[in-house]
Design an enzyme around this catalytic site. Structure first.
Site, PDB file in Angstrom:
ATOM      1  N   ILE A 150     -10.891 -52.871 -41.889  1.00  0.00           N
ATOM      2  CA  ILE A 150     -10.958 -51.446 -42.216  1.00  0.00           C
ATOM      3  C   ILE A 150      -9.637 -50.970 -42.810  1.00  0.00           C
ATOM      4  O   ILE A 150      -9.618 -50.243 -43.816  1.00  0.00           O
ATOM      5  CB  ILE A 150     -11.335 -50.627 -40.969  1.00  0.00           C
ATOM      6  CG1 ILE A 150     -12.743 -51.003 -40.497  1.00  0.00           C
ATOM      7  CG2 ILE A 150     -11.262 -49.126 -41.262  1.00  0.00           C
ATOM      8  CD1 ILE A 150     -13.137 -50.394 -39.170  1.00  0.00           C
ATOM      9  N   THR A 227      -8.913 -43.185 -36.356  1.00  0.00           N
ATOM     10  CA  THR A 227     -10.330 -43.554 -36.300  1.00  0.00           C
ATOM     11  C   THR A 227     -10.497 -44.908 -35.623  1.00  0.00           C
ATOM     12  O   THR A 227     -11.547 -45.542 -35.747  1.00  0.00           O
ATOM     13  CB  THR A 227     -10.945 -43.605 -37.712  1.00  0.00           C
ATOM     14  OG1 THR A 227     -10.197 -44.518 -38.527  1.00  0.00           O
ATOM     15  CG2 THR A 227     -10.941 -42.233 -38.373  1.00  0.00           C
ATOM     16  N   ALA A 228      -9.466 -45.357 -34.909  1.00  0.00           N
ATOM     17  CA  ALA A 228      -9.488 -46.689 -34.295  1.00  0.00           C
ATOM     18  C   ALA A 228      -9.834 -46.596 -32.814  1.00  0.00           C
ATOM     19  O   ALA A 228     -11.005 -46.695 -32.430  1.00  0.00           O
ATOM     20  CB  ALA A 228      -8.148 -47.382 -34.518  1.00  0.00           C
ATOM     21  N   ARG A 229      -8.840 -46.399 -31.957  1.00  0.00           N
ATOM     22  CA  ARG A 229      -9.039 -46.296 -30.527  1.00  0.00           C
ATOM     23  C   ARG A 229      -8.176 -45.156 -29.989  1.00  0.00           C
ATOM     24  O   ARG A 229      -6.993 -45.034 -30.341  1.00  0.00           O
ATOM     25  CB  ARG A 229      -8.668 -47.616 -29.824  1.00  0.00           C
ATOM     26  CG  ARG A 229      -9.668 -48.739 -30.080  1.00  0.00           C
ATOM     27  CD  ARG A 229     -11.012 -48.443 -29.429  1.00  0.00           C
ATOM     28  NE  ARG A 229     -11.983 -49.513 -29.559  1.00  0.00           N
ATOM     29  CZ  ARG A 229     -12.904 -49.594 -30.517  1.00  0.00           C
ATOM     30  NH1 ARG A 229     -12.943 -48.657 -31.457  1.00  0.00           N
ATOM     31  NH2 ARG A 229     -13.765 -50.580 -30.528  1.00  0.00           N
ATOM     32  N   ASP A 253     -11.111 -39.255 -34.278  1.00  0.00           N
ATOM     33  CA  ASP A 253     -12.519 -39.607 -34.084  1.00  0.00           C
ATOM     34  C   ASP A 253     -12.703 -40.397 -32.796  1.00  0.00           C
ATOM     35  O   ASP A 253     -13.792 -40.873 -32.508  1.00  0.00           O
ATOM     36  CB  ASP A 253     -13.021 -40.438 -35.277  1.00  0.00           C
ATOM     37  CG  ASP A 253     -14.509 -40.738 -35.188  1.00  0.00           C
ATOM     38  OD1 ASP A 253     -15.294 -39.788 -35.015  1.00  0.00           O
ATOM     39  OD2 ASP A 253     -14.885 -41.933 -35.272  1.00  0.00           O
ATOM     40  N   GLU A 258     -13.937 -40.885 -23.314  1.00  0.00           N
ATOM     41  CA  GLU A 258     -15.039 -40.383 -24.123  1.00  0.00           C
ATOM     42  C   GLU A 258     -16.284 -40.213 -23.273  1.00  0.00           C
ATOM     43  O   GLU A 258     -16.607 -41.110 -22.479  1.00  0.00           O
ATOM     44  CB  GLU A 258     -15.305 -41.352 -25.289  1.00  0.00           C
ATOM     45  CG  GLU A 258     -14.107 -41.458 -26.229  1.00  0.00           C
ATOM     46  CD  GLU A 258     -14.327 -42.424 -27.395  1.00  0.00           C
ATOM     47  OE1 GLU A 258     -15.396 -43.081 -27.436  1.00  0.00           O
ATOM     48  OE2 GLU A 258     -13.439 -42.529 -28.255  1.00  0.00           O
ATOM     49  N   HIS A 277     -16.348 -39.841 -32.223  1.00  0.00           N
ATOM     50  CA  HIS A 277     -16.376 -41.297 -32.373  1.00  0.00           C
ATOM     51  C   HIS A 277     -17.652 -41.780 -33.070  1.00  0.00           C
ATOM     52  O   HIS A 277     -18.230 -42.812 -32.710  1.00  0.00           O
ATOM     53  CB  HIS A 277     -16.216 -42.007 -31.026  1.00  0.00           C
ATOM     54  CG  HIS A 277     -15.552 -43.352 -31.168  1.00  0.00           C
ATOM     55  ND1 HIS A 277     -14.970 -44.011 -30.123  1.00  0.00           N
ATOM     56  CD2 HIS A 277     -15.366 -44.151 -32.251  1.00  0.00           C
ATOM     57  CE1 HIS A 277     -14.459 -45.168 -30.537  1.00  0.00           C
ATOM     58  NE2 HIS A 277     -14.688 -45.264 -31.834  1.00  0.00           N
TER      59      HIS A 277
END
Length: 304
Positions: A150, A227-229, A253, A258, A277
């Site tokens: 990515i 947008t990873a972790r 994200d 979560e 996410h």
């Protein structure tokens, strides 16, 4: 062979068809939750990469013949412990998923650059937006932390804007990369980037990679996209930096917990875009993840 399929958000709509495909391949499949010790002797366990497949759990399940992660991440899997026990670990990166995630990351970058939260507030209040916060992306130096599939695709897409791109990754040598980006030490990237995008895997070494100290070293008004972790970022420190104006904006994200708790300081932070996410999820991507998951499980079933 028995398979435990642990539900994951990215394949929720396809779970029934996944089960049908696996049963058609001659496997016994049960959809259920993951815990430390499976009551049934499942030979293959497949599910989110956040499952706690620790060395102790592996010892409690000696019948296990393989682990399959849904999607790219598998930070919950003790891969080294699995390898020591000759247990294969497969993950589900797909071309469609990588492309969708890279495109969504660029979208969030642009939203931060053009002050989308400010534009939304101005619309809701019926006033004209103060454009002083908006910046064109090609005016910025962009730092990309992590250079997996990515991260590489994000860098490739950024070339269309002729931006200066810095990359930090422990697996790379310093210098100019084939895609034109410059690989530099992490702290140089932190200090010189106007926008930082996170694409690193979550490991003990990268937990809170963006902490209070590194945020303090970022340019005043810098932008951050993750947008990873979620646990790559110290969320309390980020919320504080946005509140006092040390950072210009951020887009997240993913979160340490979560769904994001109601009392998270992120919920009250200004100039922050929050998505649940799923920003990179597309119909094509979900279909590809489901197909790859089935292929990986069937491959493991036929390995021994």
């Amino acid at each position: 062979m028995r398979v435990l399929l642990v539900p994951a958000a990215s394949i929720a709509a396809a779970t029934e068809s996944i089960v049908c495909d696996l049963r058609a391949a001659g496997l016994v499949v049960e959809v259920g939750s993951f815990d430390r010790s499976c009551e049934e002797p499942f030979e293959i366990v497949a599910g989110p990469g956040t499952m706690g497949c620790t060395a102790l759990w592996l010892d409690d399940n000696p019948q296990l013949r393989g682990l399959v992660g849904v999607g790219v991440g598998c930070e919950g899997f003790d891969v080294a412990a699995a390898a020591a026990r000759s247990i294969p670990v497969l993950t589900g990166a797909t071309r469609e998923g990588v492309a969708a995630m890279a495109g969504a990351t660029i979208m969030l970058m642009l939203a931060c650059c053009h002050d989308l939260p400010g534009a939304q507030r101005a619309f809701e209040q019926g006033v004209r937006r103060d454009v002083g916060r908006a910046r064109a992306i090609d005016e910025l130096t962009i730092g990309v932390i992590g250079y997996g599939a990515i991260g590489r695709d994000v860098v490739r897409r950024l070339r269309a804007w002729n931006v200066t791109v810095l990359v930090a990754s422990p697996s790379l040598s310093r210098g100019i990369l084939p895609d034109g980006a410059q690989c530099v030490p992490l702290d140089i990237l932190i200090e010189q980037s106007d926008l930082i995008s996170l694409h690193a895997a979550l490991t003990p070494d990268t937990h809170h990679l963006i902490d209070r100290a590194r945020i303090a070293r970022m340019k005043r008004g810098a932008l951050l996209v993750n947008t990873a972790r979620g646990a790559l970022v110290d969320e309390a420190a980020l919320a504080e930096a946005l509140t006092i104006g040390a950072l210009g904006a951020a887009a997240l994200d993913c979160f340490s917990v979560e769904p994001l708790p109601d009392d998270s300081p992120l919920r009250d932070a200004p100039n922050l875009i929050l998505t649940p996410h799923q920003i990179g999820h597309t119909a094509a991507g979900a279909g590809a993840v489901a197909r790859t998951l089935v292929e990986n499980i069937v491959r493991l079933a036929h390995m021994g």
